[in-house]
Design an enzyme around this catalytic site. Structure first.
Site, mmCIF file in Angstrom:
data_model
loop_
_atom_site.group_PDB
_atom_site.id
_atom_site.type_symbol
_atom_site.label_atom_id
_atom_site.label_comp_id
_atom_site.label_asym_id
_atom_site.label_seq_id
_atom_site.Cartn_x
_atom_site.Cartn_y
_atom_site.Cartn_z
ATOM 1 N N ASP A 141 -3.964 -8.942 12.202
ATOM 2 C CA ASP A 141 -3.168 -8.979 10.968
ATOM 3 C C ASP A 141 -2.785 -10.420 10.670
ATOM 4 O O ASP A 141 -1.957 -11.009 11.359
ATOM 5 C CB ASP A 141 -1.910 -8.104 11.135
ATOM 6 C CG ASP A 141 -1.135 -7.970 9.835
ATOM 7 O OD1 ASP A 141 -0.719 -9.001 9.273
ATOM 8 O OD2 ASP A 141 -0.921 -6.823 9.386
ATOM 9 N N THR B 278 -0.939 7.598 -1.228
ATOM 10 C CA THR B 278 -2.233 7.452 -1.909
ATOM 11 C C THR B 278 -3.105 6.382 -1.250
ATOM 12 O O THR B 278 -4.322 6.338 -1.481
ATOM 13 C CB THR B 278 -2.020 7.043 -3.376
ATOM 14 O OG1 THR B 278 -1.429 5.733 -3.416
ATOM 15 C CG2 THR B 278 -1.112 8.024 -4.086
ATOM 16 N N ASP C 89 1.014 -11.183 10.101
ATOM 17 C CA ASP C 89 1.799 -11.189 11.339
ATOM 18 C C ASP C 89 1.515 -12.456 12.146
ATOM 19 O O ASP C 89 2.431 -13.044 12.732
ATOM 20 C CB ASP C 89 1.449 -9.962 12.199
ATOM 21 C CG ASP C 89 2.086 -8.683 11.654
ATOM 22 O OD1 ASP C 89 3.007 -8.801 10.831
ATOM 23 O OD2 ASP C 89 1.669 -7.597 12.077
ATOM 24 N N ARG D 67 0.836 -1.196 0.000
ATOM 25 C CA ARG D 67 0.000 0.000 0.000
ATOM 26 C C ARG D 67 0.871 1.246 0.000
ATOM 27 O O ARG D 67 1.703 1.423 0.887
ATOM 28 C CB ARG D 67 -0.918 -0.001 1.218
ATOM 29 C CG ARG D 67 -1.914 1.168 1.218
ATOM 30 C CD ARG D 67 -2.823 1.150 2.418
ATOM 31 N NE ARG D 67 -3.733 0.011 2.374
ATOM 32 C CZ ARG D 67 -4.686 -0.199 3.283
ATOM 33 N NH1 ARG D 67 -4.833 0.627 4.286
ATOM 34 N NH2 ARG D 67 -5.474 -1.247 3.184
#
Length: 209
Positions: A200, A108, A203, A104
């Site tokens: 997550d 933006t 993770d 990502r």
């Protein structure tokens, strides 16, 4: 419009609860994710085509059914999608595995492709994209974009946990892609995490923070 299939098999739901639990460590998380992916794979492959062949049993010659050779490709979205690959490959060992890597952009907030390695005949294959989470939907849309640019047509998206926002995003840009999930959770929070979700996934699979 995309077909959205929620897989509510008791074994899937039981294992999903264990995956959600914050006390489940990485080793157990990986094993559970692999098991859930295999169980979901059973449903995802329900419409594979069959053909009839003649074989000889120890008793007699007979006609029986085998997969018709329609080629499959499993495409994990890096990195968390890797945790779902082995379960499905155990079901369909002949499937090819490609990879799509996205990150990502911090400014933006849009996904940017940094890696893709796909089977050369990707345009001839039935494709299963795997990623544990369908949150904003940005990564899924971008991964589907990558595959369609390479000629892919028959694509399914498989997620463990989704939220309404992510499903709407995929349906907006790729209404021809069916979505298979174990759960549609309540919403996204302000940090882009699914609530209640499972944290997550990357993770938790790899033991990183």
């Amino acid at each position: 419009m995309s077909k959205v299939v929620i897989m509510n098999h008791p074994l899937i739901q039981h294992k999903l609860t264990l995956l959600r639990d914050k006390n489940t460590g990485s080793k157990d998380f990986r094993e559970l994710l692999k098991e859930v992916a295999m169980l979901m794979g059973y449903e995802i492959t329900r419409d594979l085509t069959l053909e009839e062949v003649e074989i000889e049993t120890p008793v007699v010659k007979t006609k029986s059914k085998v997969l018709s050779g329609k080629k499959l490709a499993i495409i994990p979205i890096l990195r968390a999608g890797l945790g779902m690959v082995d379960g499905i490959v155990q079901l369909v060992p002949a499937a090819k595995v490609g990879h799509v890597g996205l990150y990502r952009d911090p400014e933006t907030l849009k996904p940017v492709e940094y890696y893709s390695k796909l089977p050369a005949d990707i345009d001839e294959r039935e494709i299963i994209i795997v990623d544990p989470m369908l949150a904003t939907g940005g990564s899924a849309v971008a991964a589907i974009d990558v595959l369609k640019k390479r000629g892919a047509k028959n694509i399914k998206l498989v997620n463990l946990v989704a939220c309404p926002e992510g499903i709407q995003e995929v349906e907006k840009y790729h209404p021809d892609v069916d979505i298979y999930v174990a759960s549609i959770d309540e919403k996204l929070n302000d940090h882009g995490y699914i609530v209640p979700g499972l944290g997550d996934a990357g993770d938790r699979i790899f033991g990183t923070k």
